[in-house]
Each structure stands twice: as structure tokens, then as C-alpha cells.
Design a protein around this motif. Structure first.
Motif, short mmCIF file in Angstrom:
data_model
loop_
_atom_site.label_atom_id
_atom_site.label_comp_id
_atom_site.label_asym_id
_atom_site.label_seq_id
_atom_site.Cartn_x
_atom_site.Cartn_y
_atom_site.Cartn_z
N ASN A 258 0.83 -1.21 0.00
CA ASN A 258 0.00 0.00 0.00
C ASN A 258 0.86 1.26 0.00
O ASN A 258 0.56 2.24 -0.70
N GLU A 259 1.93 1.24 0.78
CA GLU A 259 2.84 2.39 0.84
C GLU A 259 3.41 2.70 -0.55
O GLU A 259 3.48 3.86 -0.97
N HIS A 260 3.80 1.65 -1.27
CA HIS A 260 4.38 1.87 -2.60
C HIS A 260 3.32 2.24 -3.63
O HIS A 260 3.61 2.94 -4.60
N THR A 261 2.09 1.76 -3.43
CA THR A 261 1.02 2.15 -4.35
C THR A 261 0.72 3.64 -4.19
O THR A 261 0.47 4.34 -5.18
N ARG A 262 0.76 4.13 -2.96
CA ARG A 262 0.59 5.57 -2.72
C ARG A 262 1.72 6.36 -3.37
O ARG A 262 1.50 7.44 -3.93
N GLN A 263 2.93 5.80 -3.32
CA GLN A 263 4.06 6.46 -3.97
C GLN A 263 3.88 6.46 -5.49
O GLN A 263 4.22 7.43 -6.18
N ALA A 264 3.32 5.36 -6.01
CA ALA A 264 3.06 5.28 -7.45
C ALA A 264 2.03 6.33 -7.87
O ALA A 264 2.14 6.93 -8.96
N LEU A 265 1.03 6.57 -7.01
CA LEU A 265 0.04 7.60 -7.29
C LEU A 265 0.71 8.98 -7.34
O LEU A 265 0.41 9.80 -8.21
N ALA A 266 1.63 9.22 -6.39
CA ALA A 266 2.36 10.49 -6.40
C ALA A 266 3.19 10.63 -7.68
O ALA A 266 3.25 11.71 -8.28
N ASP A 267 3.81 9.54 -8.12
CA ASP A 267 4.60 9.58 -9.36
C ASP A 267 3.71 9.90 -10.57
O ASP A 267 4.11 10.66 -11.46
N LEU A 268 2.51 9.33 -10.59
CA LEU A 268 1.58 9.60 -11.69
C LEU A 268 1.19 11.09 -11.72
O LEU A 268 1.11 11.69 -12.79
N THR A 289 -6.93 8.13 -16.44
CA THR A 289 -7.43 6.77 -16.18
C THR A 289 -6.52 6.03 -15.21
O THR A 289 -6.98 5.35 -14.28
N ASP A 290 -5.20 6.17 -15.42
CA ASP A 290 -4.23 5.51 -14.54
C ASP A 290 -4.33 6.04 -13.11
O ASP A 290 -4.24 5.28 -12.14
N ILE A 291 -4.53 7.35 -12.98
CA ILE A 291 -4.65 7.95 -11.65
C ILE A 291 -5.91 7.45 -10.94
O ILE A 291 -5.88 7.06 -9.77
N ALA A 292 -7.03 7.42 -11.67
CA ALA A 292 -8.29 6.94 -11.09
C ALA A 292 -8.18 5.47 -10.69
O ALA A 292 -8.66 5.06 -9.61
N PHE A 293 -7.54 4.66 -11.54
CA PHE A 293 -7.37 3.23 -11.24
C PHE A 293 -6.53 3.04 -9.98
O PHE A 293 -6.85 2.22 -9.11
N LYS A 295 -6.09 5.13 -7.49
CA LYS A 295 -6.86 5.53 -6.30
C LYS A 295 -7.80 4.42 -5.87
O LYS A 295 -7.92 4.11 -4.67
N ASP A 296 -8.48 3.80 -6.82
CA ASP A 296 -9.37 2.67 -6.49
C ASP A 296 -8.58 1.51 -5.90
O ASP A 296 -9.04 0.84 -4.96
N LEU A 297 -7.39 1.28 -6.46
CA LEU A 297 -6.54 0.19 -6.00
C LEU A 297 -6.16 0.40 -4.53
O LEU A 297 -6.18 -0.55 -3.72
N ILE A 298 -5.84 1.63 -4.16
CA ILE A 298 -5.48 1.94 -2.77
C ILE A 298 -6.65 1.65 -1.84
O ILE A 298 -6.48 1.06 -0.76
N THR A 299 -7.86 2.02 -2.25
CA THR A 299 -9.05 1.77 -1.43
C THR A 299 -9.26 0.27 -1.24
O THR A 299 -9.55 -0.20 -0.12
N HIS A 300 -9.12 -0.51 -2.32
CA HIS A 300 -9.29 -1.97 -2.23
C HIS A 300 -8.19 -2.58 -1.35
O HIS A 300 -8.46 -3.52 -0.58
N GLN A 301 -6.98 -2.06 -1.47
CA GLN A 301 -5.88 -2.58 -0.65
C GLN A 301 -6.16 -2.38 0.83
O GLN A 301 -5.89 -3.26 1.65
N GLU A 302 -6.73 -1.23 1.18
CA GLU A 302 -7.04 -0.97 2.59
C GLU A 302 -8.04 -1.99 3.13
O GLU A 302 -7.93 -2.43 4.28
N SER A 303 -8.99 -2.38 2.31
CA SER A 303 -9.97 -3.41 2.73
C SER A 303 -9.27 -4.75 2.94
O SER A 303 -9.58 -5.48 3.89
#
Length: 398
Positions: A258-268, A289-293, A295-303
Motif C-alpha cells: 500500500n505504501e508503494h502504491t501511494r508512492q506510485a500515485l504520487a509519481d503519476l 485513467t491511470d490515476i483513477a485506477f 486511487k481505487d486500488l489503494i481503497t481496495h488494498q485498505e480493505s
């Protein structure tokens, strides 16, 4: 043996009933252990059915008594130590030449709880006890200590050996993910100093980086090349965390992912800001589209993190790291102050070492840093109110 046991019991009662100095405890414990060493020479003979015909059962019984007594003596000598100096003095008075695996386990565990990875690494590397050195959990802790000492390449080598031997689990993958993450963090710091036109500090950091991680490569050390390397190591960290989570449902790996996915969002977001004016509508649409995807991925990861933590015992767990993970997730979700306090105090009740609390503080601070970074990249005004992350850090630092 009987005389030693009787005297040990009497002296143990005396020592436990008095307020002896740490040095006195060291000398007493070491004296008892040296005396027991003179009675500890029997090898295990019953390794085959035929061996049972020749084994001296009286000697075996005495040997077992010595082992039990040694273990009790070690623990009695170690109990009550609250300083590294005392533990090192005890070790000095009780040389490791004749240690068995239990002594090495006990000493390295105490050094780990006292937050001294250097001593953990030193004891592992000086040990010639095969049982100790080959135990998977010992090697996992050794790898963690190597990372803390900055020996990333060695940590990756040890965990690679564990995987090759069939000891693949969530902790091993998490250790490897953390090792690659150290690469990315070091490169990010170098980038920051290069971007701020601070070449002297950047050169110092590059020298330190190459000492711990290896050469940066033949390419010119431009911010662009460093960014490419950082993203490469990020991808490797993500692969390790994902493997640990998917194969073992490890919350440790899920939080790292999750930490790296958040970093990937920052890179995008940074890539989006750097798109040239000539970029076409299709390229811009793909970026959105990549940014929206993501963000959704981060939400699913938290679950999924929530599920992994629940499977590991949730609020009823007695494992500090489980509560620490729950606190990190609550900080990510910016939960209410009441929830943060409840989880933080629950984590503290289960903390048995200061280094664990320090590590948790650093993780929560990283949540705060990445949250603020994303807010700025998305054009939001960072909140001036106390966040869940800052509240958690305040409680832990108290």
C-alpha cells in the motif's frame, strides 16, 4: 550435578531476594555457567536404534539435568538487564566458545529487544553453532538486523538462500521488500539534494549509498537517471510485497504494498504535471485513467489489509505488530481521535521493546508525509487540524 543444583537454588533465592548491582548479577551468573561447563561434555549417543544398546542412561539423565540448569541459569542471569552495557559485560564474563544454540538464541534475542542490531549481527557471524545458524527464524532476524545496519546486499543474499531452501513466507518477502524500499528512500534523498543544487551533500550521500547498496551504475548521475533507478527498485519492492501478501496473506507485506502504491500515485501526479503542452488528448486521458485506477486500488488494498489484520487476531491479538498495523491503517484512513487513541494505547500495552515503538512512529510519520505529498500534488490545501497520523505519533512519543 545434585550438589550444583542444590547450591544454584540457594544462591538464586539469595540473589533474587536482594537488590544486587547489575555487575554483581553478571559475575554470579557467569560463575555458575562456567562451573556447569565442566559437567557438559556428553554427546547425544542415541541417534540410531543400535545406539540405544550402548548409551549410558545415567549419563544422559545427568546431561539433561545440566541442559535444564544451564537454560535456567542463563535466563536468571539475563533477567533484569535493562542496558546494553550490562548484557555485553555478561557476555564478556561468559565467553561464547562453549555456547550451545540456546545461549545464542537467548543473547541475540535480548540484543534485538534492546535495539542493538549491530550486536545481533556480530553474534550471528561469530557463531559456529550449526543449529543456531541454520534455523530459519534466526536467519530472518539476522536479515532484519542487516537491513538496519545498512547491509542491504547481504540481507537480500540471506533471504534469497531461505527462499531457495523452501522457507518462503510473508516475513521473508517483507524483509526483501523493505530492503528494496531502503534503495528507493536513499535515492529519493540524493535526488532532493541534487534538485536543490546542493552537490556536496549529494556527493556525500552517493558515497554512503555505494558503500551500503553498491555502485549506482555507469550512467551520468542526473535527476532523470536517478528517478529511473528509484522506480526500478520500487517495482522490485512491490513485487516482493505482493508475493508475500498473495501467498501468505501477510499484513506486513500488504502495508508495504500500500505504501508503494501511494508512492506510485504520487509519481503519476508528477508525470501528469510534466506532460508537455504538445501532449495529445489520448495521452492525457490515459494519465487520468491511470490515476483513477490507482486511487481505487489503494481503497481496495485498505480493505484487504483490514481482512489480513482480522485473520491475524485483530483487536484480541497479543502481537504488538498486529496492533501497530491496525494503527497504521487507521492513520491512512484518518480515523477519529477516539479510535486512534484506543488503538494506540492497545499497541503500547503489547509493546515489549522500545525499538518497536520507534519503528511504529517512523511508519506513521511516513503515512503523514505521503498524505501531505498527495494533497499538494492534487492541488489541495493541507489541513491545519490535527490528523489521525499526527495524533498517533503524539501518543506514541509520549
Amino acid at each position: 550435578i545434585a550438589r550444583i543444583v542444590e547450591r544454584f537454588n540457594e544462591e538464586a533465592k539469595h540473589v533474587e531476594g536482594q537488590h544486587f548491582s547489575e555487575g554483581a548479577r553478571v559475575l554470579w551468573g557467569a560463575k555458575m555457567l562456567r562451573e556447569l561447563d565442566t559437567h557438559r561434555r556428553l554427546e547425544r549417543q542415541a541417534t540410531t536404534p543400535e545406539g540405544l544398546l550402548t548409551i549410558n542412561l545415567d549419563e544422559l539423565q545427568k546431561s539433561n539435568q545440566v541442559e535444564v540448569l544451564r537454560e535456567r541459569t542463563i535466563r536468571a542471569g539475563l533477567n533484569g538487564y535493562t542496558s546494553l552495557e550490562g548484557l555485553r559485560l555478561f557476555e564478556e564474563q561468559y565467553p561464547s566458545d562453549n555456547w550451545g544454540h540456546k545461549e545464542f538464541f537467548e543473547f541475540t534475542n535480548r540484543y534485538r529487544l534492546l535495539g542493538s542490531p549491530r550486536d545481533e549481527v556480530r553474534l550471528f557471524e561469530k557463531s559456529h553453532n550449526e543449529t543456531f545458524r541454520k534455523t530459519p527464524r534466526t536467519r530472518e532476524f539476522y536479515s532484519l538486523a542487516l537491513i538496519k545496519e545498512g547491509r542491504i546486499a547481504d540481507a537480500l543474499r540471506v533471504t534469497d538462500e531461505l527462499i531457495t531452501e523452501g522457507f518462503d513466507n510473508g516475513l521473508v518477502r517483507g524483509i526483501r521488500g523493505d530492503a528494496h524500499t531502503r534503495h528507493t528512500e536513499a535515492l529519493r534523498e540524493i535526488q532532493t539534494h541534487l534538485a536543490s543544487n546542493n552537490p556536496e551533500e549529494a556527493h556525500t550521500l552517493i558515497t554512503q549509498y555505494e558503500e551500503h547498496y553498491g555502485a549506482l551504475g555507469d550512467k551520468e548521475l542526473t535527476p532523470e537517471n536517478l528517478e529511473a533507478q528509484r522506480r526500478e527498485y520500487t517495482a522490485q519492492a512491490v513485487a516482493e510485497y505482493r508475493a508475500g501478501f498473495e501467498e501468505n496473506m501477510s499484513s506486513f507485506c500488504a502495508l508495504g504494498l500500500n505504501e508503494h502504491t501511494r508512492q506510485a500515485l504520487a509519481d503519476l501526479h508528477r508525470d501528469k504535471a510534466q506532460l508537455p503542452e504538445t501532449a495529445g488528448m489520448e495521452e492525457r486521458a490515459k494519465m487520468e485513467t491511470d490515476i483513477a485506477f490507482t486511487k481505487d486500488l489503494i481503497t481496495h488494498q485498505e480493505s484487504l489489509i483490514d481482512l489480513a489484520l482480522e485473520m491475524q487476531g485483530d483487536g484480541e491479538s497479543v502481537d504488538f505488530w498486529n496492533h501497530a498495523g491496525t494503527l497504521q491503517l487507521a492513520a491512512l484512513r484518518n480515523e477519529s481521535p477516539d479510535q486512534i487513541e484506543e488503538i494506540a494505547y492497545r499497541a503500547l500495552r503489547n509493546a515489549d521493546a522500545g525499538f518497536k515503538i520507534s519503528a511504529m512512529i517512523e511508519r506513521i510519520k511516513e503515512v503523514a508525509r505521503s498524505t501531505r505529498e498527495l494533497e499538494l500534488l492534487e492541488g489541495k490545501t493541507p489541513s491545519t487540524e490535527e490528523t489521525a497520523a499526527s495524533r498517533a505519533v503524539s501518543i506514541l512519543e509520549e
